[in-house]
Structure formats: structure tokens, C-alpha cells
Design a protein around this motif. Structure first.
Motif, mmCIF file in Angstrom:
data_model
loop_
_atom_site.group_PDB
_atom_site.id
_atom_site.type_symbol
_atom_site.label_atom_id
_atom_site.label_comp_id
_atom_site.label_asym_id
_atom_site.label_seq_id
_atom_site.Cartn_x
_atom_site.Cartn_y
_atom_site.Cartn_z
ATOM 1 N N UNK A 5 3.024 -6.800 -8.937
ATOM 2 C CA UNK A 5 4.156 -5.969 -9.306
ATOM 3 C C UNK A 5 5.094 -5.846 -8.109
ATOM 4 N N UNK A 6 6.355 -5.791 -8.401
ATOM 5 C CA UNK A 6 7.342 -5.548 -7.350
ATOM 6 C C UNK A 6 7.795 -4.102 -7.428
ATOM 7 N N UNK A 7 7.997 -3.490 -6.293
ATOM 8 C CA UNK A 7 8.474 -2.111 -6.276
ATOM 9 C C UNK A 7 9.883 -2.048 -6.847
ATOM 10 N N UNK A 8 10.194 -0.938 -7.512
ATOM 11 C CA UNK A 8 11.514 -0.764 -8.108
ATOM 12 C C UNK A 8 12.526 -0.516 -7.007
ATOM 13 N N UNK A 9 13.541 -1.369 -6.862
ATOM 14 C CA UNK A 9 14.532 -1.156 -5.808
ATOM 15 C C UNK A 9 15.463 -0.002 -6.168
ATOM 16 N N UNK A 10 15.969 0.679 -5.165
ATOM 17 C CA UNK A 10 16.914 1.758 -5.397
ATOM 18 C C UNK A 10 17.804 1.895 -4.182
ATOM 19 N N UNK A 11 18.982 2.447 -4.408
ATOM 20 C CA UNK A 11 19.933 2.673 -3.326
ATOM 21 C C UNK A 11 20.451 4.089 -3.440
ATOM 22 N N UNK A 12 21.159 4.541 -2.389
ATOM 23 C CA UNK A 12 21.732 5.887 -2.431
ATOM 24 C C UNK A 12 22.696 6.032 -3.590
ATOM 25 N N UNK A 407 7.678 14.439 -6.225
ATOM 26 C CA UNK A 407 9.104 14.397 -5.928
ATOM 27 C C UNK A 407 9.706 13.173 -6.602
ATOM 28 N N UNK A 408 10.708 13.398 -7.453
ATOM 29 C CA UNK A 408 11.333 12.315 -8.203
ATOM 30 C C UNK A 408 12.319 11.559 -7.316
ATOM 31 N N UNK A 409 12.822 10.414 -7.780
ATOM 32 C CA UNK A 409 13.804 9.663 -6.982
ATOM 33 C C UNK A 409 15.059 10.463 -6.650
ATOM 34 N N UNK A 410 15.405 11.459 -7.479
ATOM 35 C CA UNK A 410 16.603 12.258 -7.207
ATOM 36 C C UNK A 410 16.312 13.469 -6.332
ATOM 37 N N UNK A 411 15.053 13.620 -5.904
ATOM 38 C CA UNK A 411 14.706 14.732 -5.039
ATOM 39 C C UNK A 411 14.206 15.966 -5.750
ATOM 40 N N UNK A 412 14.113 15.920 -7.070
ATOM 41 C CA UNK A 412 13.579 17.063 -7.814
ATOM 42 C C UNK A 412 12.076 17.153 -7.600
ATOM 43 N N UNK A 413 11.581 18.389 -7.518
ATOM 44 C CA UNK A 413 10.160 18.612 -7.266
ATOM 45 C C UNK A 413 9.495 19.178 -8.516
#
Length: 435
Positions: A5-12, A407-413
Motif C-alpha cells: 500500500x502507498x500512503x495517501x499523499x496530502x498537502x497544506x 487527530x484527523x488530517x484537518x487537525x480535528x481531535x
């Protein structure tokens, strides 16, 4: 065959867009809640209007039914649904608005969701009217920090504790109606339905799943050309094994067999995870036990399982909040695993309720990064959510008491507390002297 599996890429930029989408969804959800609550209040008013129109009539029941049908037909025409559907909605609305006002208010305030309200009302069907307020208040508290599918079994057990007739008594009556039905379908396919006790049904599905998974695991090592291999899905294999077991008494085809020797497929037995209160086990209480991942089961079945199981676990809980402190098990080679099963009960991803016995034990801090195989660094995750933890930007840390903080990708806990066991021991007092 090892999957990569490849990690899901993300950017700011992606994170900012996702945060905006989440905010939009929250705003829409708030609007939907306001509209749904307003509709429910309006439908309840329609039901009361029908009751008012029938007031004073000698044949109140018939007149009320006709008035309700007429009003339902009017509203159904406006909503483009049948009058029968609308009449059902009116009845449900009156039950919630008049019978569960606190739950409705909590829904309207955004503290709980429509799914929570439905779970509260469904479970509360056995609660006497005079105890409904007491049940409703406790049920709302249980719904504040968890999803409807997680709280539903606990609400059912809570409601059963207030029922006029015990769950065990009603289960005995319901069991007398068990049956098997065949419903003809299209294209030469029919549906077989068996009404059986829940714990039996859960065991049936578990054994079929284990056998189907064994077949799927075996077929990848047959050495056959990929185009010639068995390509059935796990659902198809489960259905085929189900038919084999009923028609032949054992799987007709066992890919684990070698030569004339029988394979291991037929030796697979079902596993179910049940939590039984001590008083129920001793016969001093007929309250329901908890079939983890499903729903309550009756006391008779729980005692029968406890009497015949080759292994069992005793759970020691913290007296006030029920937190699992320790577990022992007769003849256990994996005391740590048993402790975690008792503590977690199910997958610890927010909202998931897949039973712990069908999950994997995950290192919160990866072992490859130095995370120890210690209780404070372990928790159950199902295969789906184990992969998500590993290959997506979601992060988790484990706090004391088995609490997971996601902690989600958007910073929600999202805080994921260790589920409170259905059994908790409360200190008893006589005057000022505890005993």
C-alpha cells in the motif's frame, strides 16, 4: 501474496480544502437538523388535530382513525408519499415529540443526532411510561460522545433493566416462534431466512466467515495459473459453504485436504464474545448479557454458554466508573490479549463496533519505531481501520486508561474512551461504615 500500500499523499492546500468541506457539511447538517425537527413537530401537531376532531364522538377509535387517514392523505399528497407512509410518520413523530421531549431537545441543540434519537426510542419500547423520563435522561448521556451503532446495545440493556417483564422471559416466548423460510427471488435465486436466537446466528456467521476466509487464503497458494484460480468473493464463498454444510453435513470441497486425509475446514468452530454480569451468571438476576458487536442476549443462553465454554475470563473493574483494571483467565497462554479484549470490546476507531475477537491488536506507537508491546501501547483495530492508521494522515496517541486520541488530517481531535463494561461493582455502605 503480500499486498503493498502507498500512503495517501496530502498537502497544506488539500488540508485547507478538506477543512472547508468539513465545515460546509457541518453547516448543512445543522440546517437539516432544524428542518427535520420542525417537520417532526408539524407531524405531531397533525396527529393531535386528528385526535381533537374525534373528541366527543361515541365511536372515538373509528372516527380518530378516519380523521388520521384523511390528514395523512393530505400531507402525503404534499410530500409525494403514500398516506400509509405518512400515517406511520405521524405516529413516530408523536411518540418522539410527546414521549421523548428531552431527546428531541438534545437533537435540536446538536448534542445528539437523529440516529441517536431513533436508538433511544427503539430501545425504549419496553420501558414503562412511568420510568421513561429516568431512562431517557440516562440514554441521552450515553449518546453524547459516541455513535448510534455503538450506544444501541447499551441502551437496549439499560431499557431491559426497567422493563416490566424480564428480557429472559420475553426471549423464551419469542424463541417459540423460531422458523426457517424460503422466499423465492428472481433469476433462479431464493433467500433462506432462519429466525434463531441471536447468539446462534452470530456463531453461524462467524463459522461461515472463518471457513470462507480459509478457502480464500488457500486458493492463493494452489500454484494454478491466475486465470484458473477461484475468484469468488467472500460473500459467495460463505453462501456456498452454508449450502454445503446443510446439504452434506460438511463442506463438499475442502481445499485444505491432503490426499485421502480430511482437511482442517470442517474443524473450524464459531467464536462469540459475550459479557455476562456476575449476578446473572449466578442466577440471582435475569437481566440480559451483552453479545459484543450485536445485541443483548437472554440470561438462560448466557448461563448455558458460561457452563459449557472450555475457557472463560474474569474482569476486575474500577468500582466507580467500571474501567477494566485486570483480567485473568483459566488456562490462558495470552493473558495480555485477553486483557485487551476485555478492555476494548471492539475496534477502537471512532464509531466502529466490530467485535475485538475479529480485530487485530495494533501498536499505537509502531513497533518499527520502538513502540513496546505493552498494554499502554496496544489497542484493537479492525483490518480496515488498521490500514487507515498506517496509510493515511490520521494520527493517534494513547492516554492513560486506554483512552485513544485520534487527530484527523484537518487537525480535528476525536476522543475514543475505553468502553465501560456492562458490569461495574459499586461500593455498598451501611451508615458511615463501608463493607
Amino acid at each position: 501474496m503480500e499486498e503493498v500500500f502507498a500512503s495517501v499523499p496530502s498537502s497544506d492546500g488539500d488540508i485547507a480544502v478538506l477543512a472547508e468541506i468539513v465545515a460546509d457539511v457541518e453547516a448543512v447538517q445543522a440546517q437539516l437538523t432544524a428542518a427535520q425537527v420542525a417537520e417532526m413537530r408539524a407531524l405531531a401537531r397533525a396527529g393531535r388535530l386528528a385526535e381533537k376532531q374525534a373528541a366527543g364522538s361515541r365511536d372515538t377509535v373509528r372516527v380518530h382513525d378516519m380523521a388520521l387517514r384523511s390528514i395523512a392523505a393530505e400531507l402525503g399528497g404534499a410530500a409525494r408519499v403514500t398516506d400509509r407512509t405518512m400515517q406511520t410518520r405521524i405516529g413516530e413523530a408523536r411518540l418522539i415529540v410527546e414521549g421523548y421531549p428531552a431527546a428531541l431537545a438534545a437533537w435540536e441543540a446538536g448534542r445528539i443526532t437523529r440516529g441517536h434519537v431513533r436508538a433511544i426510542v427503539d430501545a425504549g419500547s419496553v420501558v414503562p411510561v412511568q420510568r421513561r423520563g429516568e431512562y431517557e435522561a440516562e440514554a441521552i448521556q450515553r449518546c453524547l460522545h459516541d455513535t448510534p451503532n455503538r450506544v444501541r446495545p447499551g441502551l437496549e440493556i439499560l431499557a431491559e433493566r426497567t422493563a416490566e417483564r424480564s428480557f429472559t422471559e420475553r426471549h423464551r416466548e419469542a424463541a417459540n416462534g423460531r422458523k426457517v423460510r424460503l422466499i423465492p427471488g428472481r433469476h433462479g435465486i431464493s433467500t433462506v431466512i432462519a429466525d434463531v436466537p441471536t447468539v446462534i446466528g452470530d456463531g453461524i456467521l462467524d463459522r461461515l466467515t472463518q471457513q470462507a476466509q480459509t478457502i480464500i487464503d488457500t486458493r492463493d497458494h494452489t500454484g494454478l495459473d491466475p486465470d484458473a484460480r477461484d475468484r469468488r468473493s467472500i460473500d459467495e464463498v460463505r453462501a456456498d459453504v452454508f449450502a454445503d454444510l446443510l446439504l452434506a453435513g460438511a463442506p463438499a470441497l475442502d481445499p485444505t485436504a491432503t490426499g485421502d486425509a480430511p482437511g482442517t475446514l470442517g474443524t473450524i468452530r464459531a467464536h462469540v464474545q459475550v459479557i455476562v454480569p456476575a449476578l446473572t451468571l449466578l442466577g440471582a438476576d435475569d437481566g440480559p448479557a451483552d453479545l459484543v458487536g450485536r445485541s443483548p442476549i437472554d440470561a438462560d443462553t448466557a448461563r448455558c454458554l458460561a457452563a459449557n465454554t472450555p475457557t472463560w475470563a474474569r474482569i476486575l473493574t474500577e468500582p466507580v466508573d467500571g474501567t477494566v483494571l485486570a483480567v485473568d483467565r483459566y488456562r490462558t497462554p495470552w493473558p495480555q490479549r485477553r486483557f485487551l479484549q476485555a478492555r476494548d470490546q471492539h475496534c477502537r476507531w471512532p464509531g466502529c463496533r466490530r467485535a475485538a475477537i475479529r480485530c487485530e491488536i495494533d501498536h499505537t506507537i509502531d513497533a518499527a519505531k520502538g513502540g513496546p508491546t505493552a498494554l499502554w501501547n496496544l489497542a484493537h483495530l479492525c483490518q480496515r481501520h488498521h490500514s487507515m492508521k498506517q496509510f493515511t494522515p490520521w494520527k493517534v496517541r494513547q492516554l492513560s486508561g486506554g483512552v485513544l486520541e485520534w487527530t484527523s488530517p484537518t487537525g480535528r481531535i476525536y476522543r475514543e474512551d475505553a468502553p465501560a463494561p456492562p458490569v461495574a461493582f459499586i461500593p455498598a455502605y451501611t451508615g458511615d461504615a463501608p463493607f
